[in-house]
Structures are given as structure tokens and as C-alpha cells.
Design an enzyme around this catalytic site. Structure first.
Site, PDB file in Angstrom:
ATOM      1  N   THR A   1     -31.041  56.398  -7.132  1.00  0.00           N
ATOM      2  CA  THR A   1     -30.206  55.536  -7.961  1.00  0.00           C
ATOM      3  C   THR A   1     -31.067  54.403  -8.505  1.00  0.00           C
ATOM      4  OG1 THR A   1     -29.679  54.148  -6.078  1.00  0.00           O
ATOM      5  CG2 THR A   1     -28.174  55.960  -6.538  1.00  0.00           C
TER       6      THR A   1
ATOM      7  N   GLU B   1     -25.040  59.754  -8.782  1.00  0.00           N
ATOM      8  CA  GLU B   1     -24.307  60.390  -7.677  1.00  0.00           C
ATOM      9  C   GLU B   1     -23.343  61.477  -8.139  1.00  0.00           C
ATOM     10  OE1 GLU B   1     -24.764  57.211  -8.197  1.00  0.00           O
ATOM     11  OE2 GLU B   1     -24.989  56.049  -6.361  1.00  0.00           O
TER      12      GLU B   1
ATOM     13  N   LYS C   1     -14.741  36.016 -11.841  1.00  0.00           N
ATOM     14  CA  LYS C   1     -13.449  35.559 -11.351  1.00  0.00           C
ATOM     15  C   LYS C   1     -13.316  34.065 -11.633  1.00  0.00           C
ATOM     16  CE  LYS C   1     -10.287  37.008  -7.847  1.00  0.00           C
ATOM     17  NZ  LYS C   1     -10.065  37.480  -6.504  1.00  0.00           N
TER      18      LYS C   1
ATOM     19  N   TRP D   1      -9.292  37.615 -13.020  1.00  0.00           N
ATOM     20  CA  TRP D   1     -10.399  38.459 -13.454  1.00  0.00           C
ATOM     21  C   TRP D   1     -10.620  38.332 -14.956  1.00  0.00           C
ATOM     22  CZ3 TRP D   1     -12.875  40.203  -9.429  1.00  0.00           C
ATOM     23  CH2 TRP D   1     -12.191  40.563  -8.272  1.00  0.00           C
TER      24      TRP D   1
END
Ligand code: AMP
Length: 539
Positions: A181, A328, A437, A442
């Protein structure tokens, strides 16, 4: 009662053998660093792949051994893609944009035994080779000149072998490839693909409602072969017998666009940055290139801004396919295809759908969950972490790293914060580590970036969290302007005011020549936060 069907294993070898049998005259076109084009028929590609397997076996590579590549996109890399897994070894693609210390960590973790490296990348290889005790042999691909005499030369090795390597029978669950990754925090983690997962991913990506690949296609993977298997395109293009165009190391807009036009590419794939450059080039000289052969430009790896999707379509009649995936997930996970039942929607709604990350491809399940693991409703507004599962999704990482990414009930936690609408369309609002935040609410950095990138003067925008004494966090925007254009902070705010809620408006803008990026071309927001995250604290 059990079914009575053959349990033929799903192997990369079958993809290779089919290509030899049915498509010997299909071609692989490679452009060298010097800009020259070479053409290889599938018939010769097969023979060279067999010779590579013979050479590796002669060097002592046995089943399960890891053979790494440190290469650009070219036909020899494609030979490694097929030859290494088909002989029972494991292809480990090293990311040439990483720092030598990361490469040594990755090659050590994978215990690479042999490394196939482009001559042009030898200086990079030499910076970490000594730190990887498992490496026994290095094979040099003479991509930009002759191999130094003291090293093994790819072509010399192949010349000494036969065309008919006896591919061994393999268990379909055995490892075919490893890709790490491109994690921006913590150490990279190894994803180990099996033959079975690779073949299933290949079949799904070829499906008509996925990428619709066919023998008549000319496929150009701009996405590097070290980034999540070039999104599986090397396997899927060869599986259908398509012509493959490998762009080599020249990835500037001018070189890529010229190659697409001259080779009559029908499908090309890459990250948004690549396409932004191409769009700017086409806008500057709309009649210069004939790209009428292109039926799909696949964009993924980061969110494709709606302004880009719309710009290609309306100004150049070029169709963007927006796809989401991860290392993945092999990597194709979802794709923004408009369902027939939604076709009649107005153009703005269509663009809205095409800018989403789409819905899961065949064989992949999707859901999103709250912090406490509660599965959330598909209402288009509730945000949660996207989870996926399926036969080409990782079930763990190499060496047992990152176990917390896998749930008890068999799902993979993607780290992407999303909403999902009633039709299943996923909309990524943020990476979980990049969410902003503000006063407990959000704010979606992706939505802000898309709104900013619809301003005519803005080439790129990355929105990140700045620490704030009162609100905890407030959005900050890093902006790259188009060459020759200007925009003030007040103008950008005015542009946003009609598009987003007032409390989303960035507290400040930073004009930059370039936004810092990860090794796979994504915005490196952790660097923006490190460098500028405290700029609101003293205010
Ligand atoms: P990688 O494993 O390097 O391919 O990174 C996977 C991550 O890239 C995903 O978890 C997403 O955060 C991001 N990503 C990939 N495709 C898209 C997309 N179409 N839109 C937004 N983010 C994306």
C-alpha cells in the site's frame, strides 16, 4: 448434493496460454525513454515470457520465491507480470517513486530474492540494495542503454533459454503477486494476491458494465505497473487479446496525448493529475490531436473532479469512467456507471452520478458503518466508513500487519468516509484521516475541492484541516492556479458561497506552485497539515 463440474484452477497461466493460442498477432507497443516505439507480437511476447521463466529457474527461483520488479511500464515488465506467477513464483512490484529507505523496508519485508530493474533506475536500486540481505540476483533491463558488464543482463539471459517453458500445475490459492500500500501514515503494508483473485478480478474488470474490454481495444495503462497492478489492466488487456500500449517513463501530457492519438488508443487509465494536464493541453489547442478513437478514459486513485469529467465531455467529446479502488481490492472496487433506470435524469444529475465513486463491481459487496460498527442506511446523506468484501479483496496483510482493518464478520475497512444513496452509489467525502471536524460538524474536503476546481482559474485544490483555537479544526485550501490565470481569496470565497454551506468556507487559502503528492499521485494532506496546519492558531 455437490455440483459435478470441473474444479479447474483459476491461474494466470491460463490467461497467458489463451493469449498465445488465440491472439498471436496482437501487439504490445512500448515507447522508450528516448521516445522510440517498438512493437512485439503476442507470439513473441509468449516466447520471451517462457524464456524469462527459464532464466529465473536457472538462477534458482523456486515456487513461492519473491521476484521484485523496479520498472516503468514496458513490454519486459509485462513479461514479468506473466512469467513470474506462471512459474509459481511471486511478482513483487516495487514503487520507483518511494524513498530508498521505504524500498529497503518493503523489499526486506517481502524477502525478495531476485530484482529485475530498469537500467535507468539502477542508481535508485543501488541506494537500498545493500540493506536487503535476501536479494541474490539483480537482472538489468537495458531500457536506456547497455547493462553494465558486471551485472546480469535481461536480454542475454533470455537469449540463452528455450521458448517452451513447462508451466507447473499450481494451486489457485497460491500467491501470484505482492503490492505494498502507498500508506501516508505508518509503514506500507503488503497485499498478497492469489492466482484465483487475479483471474476473478481480470474477468470482472473485462465485463461490459465494468470496463467492457475486448479484442478490438487498444489499451494504454498510464497508471504505473507498480501501483496496484496498473489497476489489473496488464492482465485484463492480455486476457481479451487487446493491443497494449505501454507509455514508458514519459508521462507528460504532450507525450501521452501524442501517443494516444498516433496509436489510436481506445481506453486509457490514470490518476486525475495526469488527466488534468491532458485536459489543459486539449483546451489550449482543441484541434491539434485526433482522439476520436478513445471510448473511455478511466480515472481513479483520487476523486475525479466533476469539472474535469464535464470538461472532457462537453469540450472534447471524451468520456470519463470514474472508478474507485484500493491496492487491497486488486484494485477495482466500484465504478460510476449510470444505470438504465436512471438514464433519463437531467444532465446535471447525470454528471452528479458520474462524479460519484459508483456502485460495487460484480462479486464485491459494499456497506458503510458508524464508529460503533452500526451498519448505516443508504440515504445519500449519512456518512460512515466504507467496508467491502469479495473474492479479490485482501483478507489480511503480509506478516499479519494491520489486523484492525479486518472486521470480525469478514469485511475490510477501507478508511474512506462515504455516503451511499438508495441506488447504491458511493460518494467519498474524505479519507478518514483527512476529515475536517469544525465545532463538532463534518466538512467534506472532497466536496470543497470539487467546488474550488470548478472555478475557471483553479487548476488544483487540496483542502485540509487547520487547527483552530475555537472550532478545533477549520478548512484551509491549497490552490494551484492555471498558468496565466489569477484569482483572489475573496473571489474564491465568492465562488464557493453559492455552492457550499457558509460554515464550510475555508478560513484561508494558500497559493502554491504544486501540491505535495504521495508516490502514487494523491494529495499528501499530512504534509500540508504539518507545514501549515497551525497557521490559524495565533489569529
Ligand atoms: P491505493 O491503495 O494507493 O490505490 O489507494 C486507495 C485509496 O485511494 C482509496 O482508499 C481512496 O481513498 C483513494 N481513491 C481511489 N480511487 C478513488 C476515487 N475514484 N475517488 C476518490 N478516492 C479514491
Amino acid at each position: 448434493m455437490l455440483g459435478q463440474m470441473m474444479e479447474t484452477p483459476l491461474l494466470v497461466t491460463s490467461v497467458l496460454e489463451r493469449a498465445r493460442r488465440f491472439f498471436p498477432r496482437s501487439e504490445i507497443v512500448t515507447r522508450s525513454a528516448a521516445g522510440e516505439l517498438s512493437r512485439l507480437s503476442y507470439a513473441d511476447f509468449y516466447k520471451r515470457t517462457a524464456r524469462l521463466a527459464g532464466a529465473l529457474a536457472r538462477l534458482g527461483v523456486v515456487r513461492g520465491d519473491r521476484v521484485a520488479t523496479l520498472c516503468w511500464n514496458h513490454h519486459r515488465h509485462l513479461e514479468a507480470y506473466f512469467g513470474i506467477p506462471s512459474m509459481g513464483a511471486v511478482l513483487h512490484t516495487l514503487n520507483l517513486r518511494l524513498h530508498p529507505s521505504e524500498l529497503s523496508f518493503i523489499a526486506r519485508s517481502a524477502e525478495d530474492k531476485v530484482v529485475i530493474v530498469d537500467r535507468s533506475l539502477l542508481p535508485l536500486y543501488q541506494k537500498f540494495a545493500a540493506d536487503v540481505p535476501s536479494i541474490r540476483h539483480v537482472i538489468v533491463v537495458p531500457d536506456d542503454g547497455a547493462t553494465p558488464p558486471d551485472l546480469l543482463d535481461y536480454e542475454t539471459l533470455l537469449a540463452a533459454e528455450r521458448d517452451d517453458f513447462a508451466w507447473p500445475p499450481l494451486d489457485e490459492r497460491s500467491a501470484a503477486g505482492i503490492c505494498f500500500t502507498s500508506g501516508t501514515t505508518g509503514n506500507p503494508k503488503g497485499v498478497v494476491y492469489s492466482h484465483r483473485s487475479t483471474v476473478l478480478h481480470t474477468m470482472v474488470s473485462c465485463m461490459t458494465d465494468t470496463l467492457a474490454l475486448s479484442e478490438g481495444d487498444v489499451v494504454m495503462p498510464v497508471v504505473p505497473m507498480f501501483h496496484a497492478n496498473a489497476w489489473g489492466l496488464p492482465y485484463s488487456a492480455v486476457a481479451v487479446g487487446a493491443r497494449v500500449v505501454m507509455p514508458g517513463p514519459r508521462l507528460d501530457a504532450e507525450s501521452l496525448t501524442t501517443l494516444m492519438a498516433t496509436e489510436k488508443v481506445t481506453l486509457a487509465a490514470g490518476v486525475p493529475t495526469i488527466w488534468l494536464g491532458i485536459l489543459a493541453l486539449l483546451d489550449a489547442a482543441p484541434k491539434r490531436f485526433d482522439l476520436s478513437s478513445i471510448r473511455s478514459m478511466v480515472i481513479g486513485g483520487s476523486a475525479a473532479p466533476p469539472s474535469m469529467i464535464e470538461g472532457f465531455q462537453s469540450r472534447h467529446k471524451l468520456h470519463v469512467t470514474h472508478a474507485w479502488g484500493m491496492t487491497e481490492t486488486s484494485p477495482l472496487g466500484s465504478l460510476a456507471r449510470i444505470k438504465r433506470s436512471l438514464d433519463a435524469a437531467d444532465p446535471a444529475a447525470q454528471l452528479g452520478l458520474r462524479s460519484t465513486q459508483g456502485y460495487a463491481v460484480t462479486l464485491i459487496d459494499q456497506r458503510h458503518v458508524a464508529d460503533d460498527g452500526r451498519v448505516l442506511p443508504w440515504d445519500g446523506s449519512t456518512m460512515g466508513e466504507l467496508e467491502v468484501r469479495g473474492p479479490f479483496v485482501a483478507s489480511g496483510y503480509l506478516g499479519g500487519a494491520g489486523a484492525d482493518r479486518f472486521t470480525q464478520d469478514g469485511w475490510f475497512k477501507t478508511g474512506d468516509v462515504v455516503t451511499i444513496d438508495a441506488e447504491g452509489y458511493i460518494r467519498i467525502t474524505d479519507r478518514s484521516k483527512d476529515v475536517i471536524k469544525s465545532g463538532g460538524e463534518w466538512i467534506s474536503s472532497v466536496a470543497l475541492e470539487n467546488a474550488l476546481m470548478s472555478h475557471p482559474a483553479v487548476l488544483e485544490a487540496a483542502v485540509f484541516a487547520g487547527r483552530h483555537p475555537k472550532w478545533d479544526e477549520r478548512p484551509l485550501a491549497a490552490i494551484v492556479l492555471k498558468p496565466g490565470h489569477s484569482a483572489t481569496k475573496a473571489e474564491l470565497t465568492a465562488h464557493l458561497e453559492s455552492r457550499v454551506a457558509k460554515f464550510w468556507l475555508p478560513d484561508d487559502y494558500l497559493f502554491m506552485a504544486q501540491i505535495p503528492r504521495t508516490s502514487t499521485g494523491k494529495f499528501l494532506k499530512s504534509k500540508l497539515r504539518d507545514d501549515h496546519g497551525d497557521m490559524l492558531m495565533g489569529r
